[in-house]
Design an enzyme around this catalytic site. Structure first.
Site, mmCIF file in Angstrom:
data_model
loop_
_atom_site.group_PDB
_atom_site.id
_atom_site.type_symbol
_atom_site.label_atom_id
_atom_site.label_comp_id
_atom_site.label_asym_id
_atom_site.label_seq_id
_atom_site.Cartn_x
_atom_site.Cartn_y
_atom_site.Cartn_z
ATOM 1 N NE ARG A 21 -3.438 2.085 3.056
ATOM 2 C CZ ARG A 21 -3.066 3.022 3.906
ATOM 3 N NH1 ARG A 21 -1.869 2.979 4.477
ATOM 4 N NH2 ARG A 21 -3.875 4.019 4.198
ATOM 5 C CB VAL A 24 0.782 1.095 -4.588
ATOM 6 C CG1 VAL A 24 -0.249 1.639 -5.569
ATOM 7 C CG2 VAL A 24 1.192 -0.325 -4.973
ATOM 8 C CG ASP A 103 19.262 -14.007 4.341
ATOM 9 O OD1 ASP A 103 19.983 -12.999 4.358
ATOM 10 O OD2 ASP A 103 19.689 -15.142 4.072
ATOM 11 C CG ASP A 127 12.225 -16.454 9.717
ATOM 12 O OD1 ASP A 127 11.227 -16.879 10.316
ATOM 13 O OD2 ASP A 127 12.623 -16.923 8.632
ATOM 14 N NE ARG A 162 -0.528 -33.846 30.236
ATOM 15 C CZ ARG A 162 -1.631 -33.964 29.507
ATOM 16 N NH1 ARG A 162 -2.103 -32.937 28.827
ATOM 17 N NH2 ARG A 162 -2.268 -35.114 29.456
ATOM 18 N NE ARG A 171 14.309 -20.048 5.939
ATOM 19 C CZ ARG A 171 14.328 -19.414 4.774
ATOM 20 N NH1 ARG A 171 15.383 -18.742 4.408
ATOM 21 N NH2 ARG A 171 13.290 -19.442 3.985
ATOM 22 C CD GLU A 187 11.095 -24.598 33.814
ATOM 23 O OE1 GLU A 187 9.890 -24.752 34.086
ATOM 24 O OE2 GLU A 187 11.918 -25.512 33.863
ATOM 25 C CD GLU A 222 11.308 -23.201 11.759
ATOM 26 O OE1 GLU A 222 10.428 -24.029 11.477
ATOM 27 O OE2 GLU A 222 11.554 -22.216 11.044
ATOM 28 N NE ARG A 252 4.725 -17.883 6.212
ATOM 29 C CZ ARG A 252 5.262 -18.933 5.574
ATOM 30 N NH1 ARG A 252 6.360 -19.483 6.059
ATOM 31 N NH2 ARG A 252 4.735 -19.394 4.488
HETATM 32 P P1 ADP Z 1 12.924 -15.548 2.361
HETATM 33 O O1 ADP Z 1 13.034 -14.399 1.432
HETATM 34 O O2 ADP Z 1 11.669 -15.503 3.184
HETATM 35 O O3 ADP Z 1 14.182 -15.763 3.160
HETATM 36 P P2 ADP Z 1 13.681 -17.767 0.606
HETATM 37 O O4 ADP Z 1 14.992 -18.012 1.268
HETATM 38 O O5 ADP Z 1 12.885 -18.953 0.228
HETATM 39 O O6 ADP Z 1 12.698 -16.864 1.473
HETATM 40 O O7 ADP Z 1 13.963 -16.885 -0.687
HETATM 41 C C1 ADP Z 1 12.906 -16.512 -1.551
HETATM 42 C C2 ADP Z 1 13.351 -16.672 -2.974
HETATM 43 O O8 ADP Z 1 14.449 -15.796 -3.241
HETATM 44 C C3 ADP Z 1 13.887 -18.060 -3.349
HETATM 45 O O9 ADP Z 1 12.860 -18.969 -3.614
HETATM 46 C C4 ADP Z 1 14.726 -17.752 -4.562
HETATM 47 O O10 ADP Z 1 13.933 -17.632 -5.714
HETATM 48 C C5 ADP Z 1 15.299 -16.383 -4.224
HETATM 49 N N1 ADP Z 1 16.654 -16.541 -3.678
HETATM 50 C C6 ADP Z 1 17.016 -16.978 -2.459
HETATM 51 N N2 ADP Z 1 18.358 -17.007 -2.310
HETATM 52 C C7 ADP Z 1 18.853 -16.597 -3.487
HETATM 53 C C8 ADP Z 1 20.188 -16.421 -4.001
HETATM 54 N N3 ADP Z 1 21.259 -16.659 -3.238
HETATM 55 N N4 ADP Z 1 20.315 -15.993 -5.270
HETATM 56 C C9 ADP Z 1 19.245 -15.721 -6.041
HETATM 57 N N5 ADP Z 1 17.974 -15.874 -5.625
HETATM 58 C C10 ADP Z 1 17.776 -16.304 -4.383
HETATM 59 O O1 F6P Z 2 10.893 -17.554 6.687
HETATM 60 C C1 F6P Z 2 9.645 -17.647 7.284
HETATM 61 C C2 F6P Z 2 9.342 -19.077 7.657
HETATM 62 O O2 F6P Z 2 8.042 -19.093 8.219
HETATM 63 C C3 F6P Z 2 10.351 -19.736 8.581
HETATM 64 O O3 F6P Z 2 10.178 -19.341 9.918
HETATM 65 C C4 F6P Z 2 10.042 -21.186 8.318
HETATM 66 O O4 F6P Z 2 11.164 -21.992 8.610
HETATM 67 C C5 F6P Z 2 9.744 -21.201 6.854
HETATM 68 O O5 F6P Z 2 9.317 -19.890 6.506
HETATM 69 C C6 F6P Z 2 8.667 -22.161 6.417
HETATM 70 O O6 F6P Z 2 8.598 -22.114 5.046
HETATM 71 P P1 F6P Z 2 7.444 -22.716 4.145
HETATM 72 O O7 F6P Z 2 6.322 -21.758 4.114
HETATM 73 O O8 F6P Z 2 8.070 -22.845 2.797
HETATM 74 O O9 F6P Z 2 7.067 -24.023 4.760
#
Ligand code: ADP
Ligand code: F6P
Length: 319
Positions: A21, A24, A103, A127, A162, A171, A187, A222, A252
């Protein structure tokens, strides 16, 4: 007229719609044309771009998910897929792209920038695993959801006397566990960054149980290991009936809280004004109470640092 595309990528996070939003409306306010890419990098490869207007983003600031859709794209990581994405941008005459994601998405953005596109990365992930910004958008809403769940689990755990091991997402990052563990009065917390504490945690449960503690809540990230294995070990060594709750995707979803709406709106606005100001690539972050602009490559080279001060507070006040 300058053309900008926006895409949301990776795991969705509360606040993605607030970002869309803001991007844009700022783009139109600044006199640019703005295009939404459907389904993250997958949609970019397939040319799923649509022109957006002020009214396209009405009534979404309060909504979870992303109206643009998102994806994890293996195709984008291949030479063929990547080239196709660049060709699509050329066909549309778009030289500026805003990538909102975690990331991985921002690493994909860096690759786009190395191919000559001006890219701005917006940190959007539950995350909180990016080193250059104090917080990613979506993190605080996820922590709130997890904290609310921990409070509910506490009631039933207490009623039965319990232990409950509550698994949260993140992640490889322990921040959701750290913050929700503290706010939920757990705890102990178990995080990937400090796994050596596990023996100490079991010992603490035995000592506190022997002192009369009636029930035990442990929040485990996790990325710190197998929650079920830990629960078995915990039960074996303590003799306490131990259950596991995996919070999963509820973390999420849901309406973004005020922090994520504020961060989404201000960071989204900055992303547009910066990308229009200069032909360069940036990442926008939030540090020391201010929205800040970083060079994209430099931002991604900053390691995430675990907050040991908060971890020490958890240790000191959680019994
Ligand atoms: P997030 O952005 O939530 O960390 P991902 O790690 O799955 O999720 O990254 C999202 C998308 O970004 C991937 O499915 C891929 O298409 C792209 N991507 C991730 N890492 C790289 C990389 N090192 N180089 C290019 N594209 C990447
Ligand atoms: O990056 C967000 C996240 O929810 C992580 O905390 C988790 O490990 C992962 O995505 C789960 O990914 P997916 O939706 O592909 O199962």
């Amino acid at each position: 007229m300058e053309k900008i595309a926006i895409l949301t990528s990776g795991g969705d996070a509360p606040g993605m719609n607030a970002v869309i939003r803001s991007v844009v409306r700022t783009a139109i306010y600044e006199g640019a044309e703005i295009y939404g890419v459907e389904g993250g990098y997958e949609g970019l490869i397939d040319g799923k771009l649509t022109r957006l207007y002020e009214s396209s983003v009405a009534d979404i600031i309060q909504r979870g998910g992303t109206i643009l859709g998102t994806s994890r794209s293996t195709r984008f990581k291949t030479d063929e897929g990547f080239k196709k994405a660049i060709q699509v941008l050329e066909v549309f005459g778009i030289k500026k792209v805003i990538v909102a994601g975690g990331d991985g998405s921002l690493r994909g953005a860096l690759k786009l920038s190395q191919a000559g596109i001006d890219v701005v990365g917006i940190p959007l992930s539950i995350d909180n695993d990016l080193g250059y910004t104090d917080y990613t958008i979506g993190f605080f809403t996820a922590v709130e959801t997890a904290t609310e769940a921990i409070s509910r689990i506490r009631d039933t755990t207490e009623a039965h006397g319990r232990a409950n091991i509550v698994e949260v997402m993140g992640r490889n990052c322990g921040d959701i566990a750290l913050y929700s563990g503290l706010a939920g009065g757990a705890e102990s917390i178990i995080v990937p960054e400090r796994k050596d504490d596990i023996e100490e945690i079991i010992k603490k449960a035995i000592v506190t149980r022997n002192r009369g503690k009636k029930y035990h809540i442990i929040v485990m990230a996790e990325g710190a290991g197998d929650t079920n294995e830990f629960a078995k070990e915990f039960e074996k060594l303590t003799g306490i009936d131990t259950k596991v709750t995996v919070l999963g995707y509820i973390q999420r979803g849901g309406s973004p809280n005020i922090v994520d709406r504020m961060l989404g709106s201000t960071i989204g606005n900055k992303a547009v004004t910066e990308v229009l100001k200069e032909n360069s690539s940036f990442a926008i972050g939030y540090t020391n109470g201010k929205v800040k602009v970083f060079d994209l490559e430099e931002a991604l080279s900053i390691d995430k640092v675990f907050n040991d001060e908060i971890n020490e507070v958890v240790k000191a006040i959680s019994i």
